[in-house]
Motif scaffolding. Structure first.
Motif, PDB file in Angstrom:
ATOM      1  N   PRO A 209       0.816  -1.224   0.000  1.00 31.68           N
ATOM      2  CA  PRO A 209       0.000   0.000   0.000  1.00 31.68           C
ATOM      3  C   PRO A 209       0.845   1.269   0.000  1.00 31.68           C
ATOM      4  O   PRO A 209       0.514   2.240  -0.694  1.00 31.68           O
ATOM      5  N   ARG A 210       1.934   1.260   0.763  1.00 34.03           N
ATOM      6  CA  ARG A 210       2.771   2.458   0.810  1.00 34.03           C
ATOM      7  C   ARG A 210       3.461   2.703  -0.531  1.00 34.03           C
ATOM      8  O   ARG A 210       3.524   3.843  -1.009  1.00 34.03           O
ATOM      9  N   ILE A 211       3.972   1.644  -1.163  1.00 30.62           N
ATOM     10  CA  ILE A 211       4.625   1.806  -2.460  1.00 30.62           C
ATOM     11  C   ILE A 211       3.618   2.293  -3.494  1.00 30.62           C
ATOM     12  O   ILE A 211       3.934   3.146  -4.340  1.00 30.62           O
ATOM     13  N   GLN A 212       2.397   1.788  -3.428  1.00 27.01           N
ATOM     14  CA  GLN A 212       1.359   2.251  -4.357  1.00 27.01           C
ATOM     15  C   GLN A 212       1.061   3.732  -4.144  1.00 27.01           C
ATOM     16  O   GLN A 212       0.909   4.494  -5.115  1.00 27.01           O
ATOM     17  N   THR A 213       0.981   4.161  -2.891  1.00 26.41           N
ATOM     18  CA  THR A 213       0.736   5.574  -2.590  1.00 26.41           C
ATOM     19  C   THR A 213       1.845   6.454  -3.152  1.00 26.41           C
ATOM     20  O   THR A 213       1.588   7.494  -3.773  1.00 26.41           O
ATOM     21  N   LEU A 214       3.103   6.054  -2.931  1.00 26.15           N
ATOM     22  CA  LEU A 214       4.236   6.828  -3.442  1.00 26.15           C
ATOM     23  C   LEU A 214       4.212   6.881  -4.971  1.00 26.15           C
ATOM     24  O   LEU A 214       4.491   7.932  -5.574  1.00 26.15           O
TER      25      LEU A 214
ATOM     26  N   ASP B 294       1.581   6.647  -6.956  1.00 26.19           N
ATOM     27  CA  ASP B 294       0.495   7.514  -7.408  1.00 26.19           C
ATOM     28  C   ASP B 294       0.849   8.986  -7.230  1.00 26.19           C
ATOM     29  O   ASP B 294       0.506   9.820  -8.080  1.00 26.19           O
ATOM     30  N   ARG B 295       1.545   9.304  -6.145  1.00 23.86           N
ATOM     31  CA  ARG B 295       1.928  10.715  -5.929  1.00 23.86           C
ATOM     32  C   ARG B 295       2.877  11.194  -7.021  1.00 23.86           C
ATOM     33  O   ARG B 295       2.754  12.331  -7.522  1.00 23.86           O
ATOM     34  N   LEU B 296       3.826  10.370  -7.389  1.00 27.82           N
ATOM     35  CA  LEU B 296       4.764  10.754  -8.444  1.00 27.82           C
ATOM     36  C   LEU B 296       4.030  10.942  -9.768  1.00 27.82           C
ATOM     37  O   LEU B 296       4.288  11.899 -10.510  1.00 27.82           O
ATOM     38  N   LEU B 297       3.094  10.055 -10.069  1.00 24.83           N
ATOM     39  CA  LEU B 297       2.353  10.171 -11.323  1.00 24.83           C
ATOM     40  C   LEU B 297       1.362  11.330 -11.284  1.00 24.83           C
ATOM     41  O   LEU B 297       1.104  11.965 -12.310  1.00 24.83           O
TER      42      LEU B 297
ATOM     43  N   PRO C  27      13.096   8.424  -8.259  1.00 28.09           N
ATOM     44  CA  PRO C  27      12.632   8.828  -6.920  1.00 28.09           C
ATOM     45  C   PRO C  27      11.819   7.760  -6.191  1.00 28.09           C
ATOM     46  O   PRO C  27      11.820   7.736  -4.959  1.00 28.09           O
ATOM     47  N   LEU C  28      11.149   6.867  -6.905  1.00 28.14           N
ATOM     48  CA  LEU C  28      10.339   5.862  -6.208  1.00 28.14           C
ATOM     49  C   LEU C  28      11.203   4.920  -5.359  1.00 28.14           C
ATOM     50  O   LEU C  28      10.993   4.834  -4.138  1.00 28.14           O
TER      51      LEU C  28
ATOM     52  N   ILE D  96       5.570  -0.119 -12.985  1.00 28.84           N
ATOM     53  CA  ILE D  96       5.300  -0.307 -14.411  1.00 28.84           C
ATOM     54  C   ILE D  96       3.801  -0.441 -14.665  1.00 28.84           C
ATOM     55  O   ILE D  96       3.241   0.194 -15.573  1.00 28.84           O
ATOM     56  N   GLY D  97       3.131  -1.242 -13.837  1.00 23.85           N
ATOM     57  CA  GLY D  97       1.691  -1.427 -14.027  1.00 23.85           C
ATOM     58  C   GLY D  97       0.910  -0.136 -13.872  1.00 23.85           C
ATOM     59  O   GLY D  97       0.001   0.155 -14.662  1.00 23.85           O
ATOM     60  N   THR D  98       1.270   0.668 -12.866  1.00 23.22           N
ATOM     61  CA  THR D  98       0.536   1.913 -12.626  1.00 23.22           C
ATOM     62  C   THR D  98       0.828   2.936 -13.712  1.00 23.22           C
ATOM     63  O   THR D  98      -0.066   3.661 -14.158  1.00 23.22           O
ATOM     64  N   ALA D  99       2.068   2.991 -14.174  1.00 21.83           N
ATOM     65  CA  ALA D  99       2.399   3.920 -15.259  1.00 21.83           C
ATOM     66  C   ALA D  99       1.618   3.594 -16.528  1.00 21.83           C
ATOM     67  O   ALA D  99       1.092   4.497 -17.197  1.00 21.83           O
ATOM     68  N   LEU D 100       1.508   2.327 -16.860  1.00 22.46           N
ATOM     69  CA  LEU D 100       0.748   1.951 -18.054  1.00 22.46           C
ATOM     70  C   LEU D 100      -0.720   2.302 -17.899  1.00 22.46           C
ATOM     71  O   LEU D 100      -1.394   2.691 -18.870  1.00 22.46           O
ATOM     72  N   ARG D 101      -1.242   2.157 -16.701  1.00 24.83           N
ATOM     73  CA  ARG D 101      -2.655   2.431 -16.458  1.00 24.83           C
ATOM     74  C   ARG D 101      -2.961   3.922 -16.451  1.00 24.83           C
ATOM     75  O   ARG D 101      -4.000   4.359 -16.950  1.00 24.83           O
TER      76      ARG D 101
END
Length: 406
Positions: free
Chosen positions: A118-123, A125-128, A146-147, A366-371
């Motif tokens: 969850p924390r990595i996902q939050t970080l 999303d903030r960068l994106l 930065p991630l 990678i998954g979040t960037a593609l989405r």
């Protein structure tokens, strides 16, 4: 073996951009080839999968650079701090390696890493969130770098605002290319890094927290499980190794997809393929290239080739991971590949401790960037991607465009 060593031509932009044609040639010519690697150092390159796998578990091959006969290897380390830098678990063998690895292994178990999702996902999303409205970005500087720096900083208990400083010093300590690194530059970088790390340790002694660095300080001060030099070396290793290869995995994985549009479309249509895709990125063009250095404690025979005592043995994980005897159609990027026991994280007792964390960060990033970045595409031609030279492989920058979004 009498042939002249083959130069790995880091001065050639074509080789830096794609070393695999030369790797393929060397693998076809023989299982062990003498090469001149980064920094003009001669090594014996193990080129084939089965031999590389065996070499990674061969106790006759040491991780300690003091077992090398080429004195230039030691001279690449800061003169005043060689013993300290050599006290980390990456450059030690049992029993010291076993003791040091045990001190930090609990922080990287599969269960603990999974709890970080969850924390990595939050970080992520903030960068994106910050770059999405612009419609263009450098996905290394703005995202892939930065991630993992933030993740390892939070795990250790290091101020994230300090990341630019320790990135700068680390880059000067580990960068390799055509020429050997300038000793003065290396010494200066290590003086800054040592002062920074000892300052962090001093702060944790005064005010310990619930973080890995505080736990290491306790292990040093109260349990006497490591020396002060080992503590400094451990913190440096975790800071540096904790982000560099993951940056290369994220940046290199996205670069691979953007230069293979069919694979990109396949992954977009089926996100469940993502874990296997990360494994394929690691095999196809992993973050360590050509491989992992060891030093012969004695005369060693590898695949019928006699390697003399003191020789540098470069276990070519990146070369072996495209061995057609192990991987069908190895030069094809295939995110659906099932049997993918690559060597990108090593093997044996030195298998990368942070592999579960790197995999998780790679999947999420990678998954979040593609989405979240529709229409993601390179802003330069593929041949214009700027790649890191020597040892650690990944794009230095990755200019992209995408449909601007909120």
């Amino acid at each position: 073996m009498s042939e002249q060593p083959v130069l790995l031509p880091y001065a050639d932009p074509a080789f830096v951009a794609d070393p695999h044609p030369l790797y393929r040639q060397l693998r076809e010519e023989g299982p062990v080839r003498r090469v001149v690697a980064a920094g003009a150092l001669e090594a014996w390159l193990v080129t084939r999968y089965d031999d590389a796998l065996a070499a990674l578990s061969d106790a006759r091959l040491s991780s300690d650079v003091r077992d090398a006969s080429d004195a230039r290897l030691l001279r690449q380390l800061p003169e005043a701090e060689r013993e300290s830098l050599l006290s980390n678990m990456l450059r030690s063998d049992p029993p010291d390696h076993t003791r040091l690895r045990r001190l930090v292994s609990q922080a990287f178990t599969a269960r603990r890493v999974a709890a970080m999702r969850p924390r990595i996902q939050t970080l992520t999303d903030r960068l994106l969130d910050a770059l999405a409205p612009a419609g263009r970005a450098d996905l290394v500087a703005d995202f892939a770098l930065p991630l993992p720096v933030t993740v390892i900083s939070e795990l250790l208990g290091v101020p994230v605002d300090d990341r630019h400083d320790f990135q700068h010093w680390t880059d000067r300590l580990i960068r390799r290319g055509v020429r050997a690194p300038d000793p003065a530059v290396v010494d200066e970088a290590w003086r800054h890094m040592r002062a920074y790390v000892t300052g962090l340790i001093r702060e944790k002694r005064a005010e310990p927290g619930d973080d890995l660095l505080s736990g290491l300080v306790t292990a040093r001060d109260e349990e006497q499980r490591l020396s002060e030099d080992e503590l400094v070396a451990m913190v440096f290793l975790l800071l540096a190794a904790g982000y560099i290869t993951t940056v290369n995995l994220i940046g290199g994985g996205i670069a691979a997809l953007l230069t293979h549009p069919g694979q990109l479309d396949l992954l977009r249509s089926d996100p469940a393929l993502l874990p296997g895709a990360v494994e394929e990125f690691l095999r196809y063009d992993g973050p360590v290239s050509p491989g992992i250095a060891r030093f012969a404690r004695e005369d060693v025979e590898i695949a019928g080739v006699r390697v003399p005592r003191g020789a540098t043995v470069l276990i070519g994980s990146a070369v072996a991971d495209r061995d057609p005897a192990r991987f069908p159609d190895p030069d094809r990027l295939d995110i659906t590949r099932r049997d993918n026991a690559h060597l990108a994280f090593g093997h044996g007792i030195h298998y990368c401790l942070g592999a579960p964390l790197a995999r998780l960060e790679g999947e999420i990033a990678i998954g979040t960037a593609l989405r979240r970045l529709p229409g993601l595409a390179l802003a330069v031609r593929p041949e214009e991607i700027d790649w890191r030279p020597g040892g650690l492989r990944g794009p230095e920058s990755l200019p992209v465009t995408f449909v601007p979004g909120g």
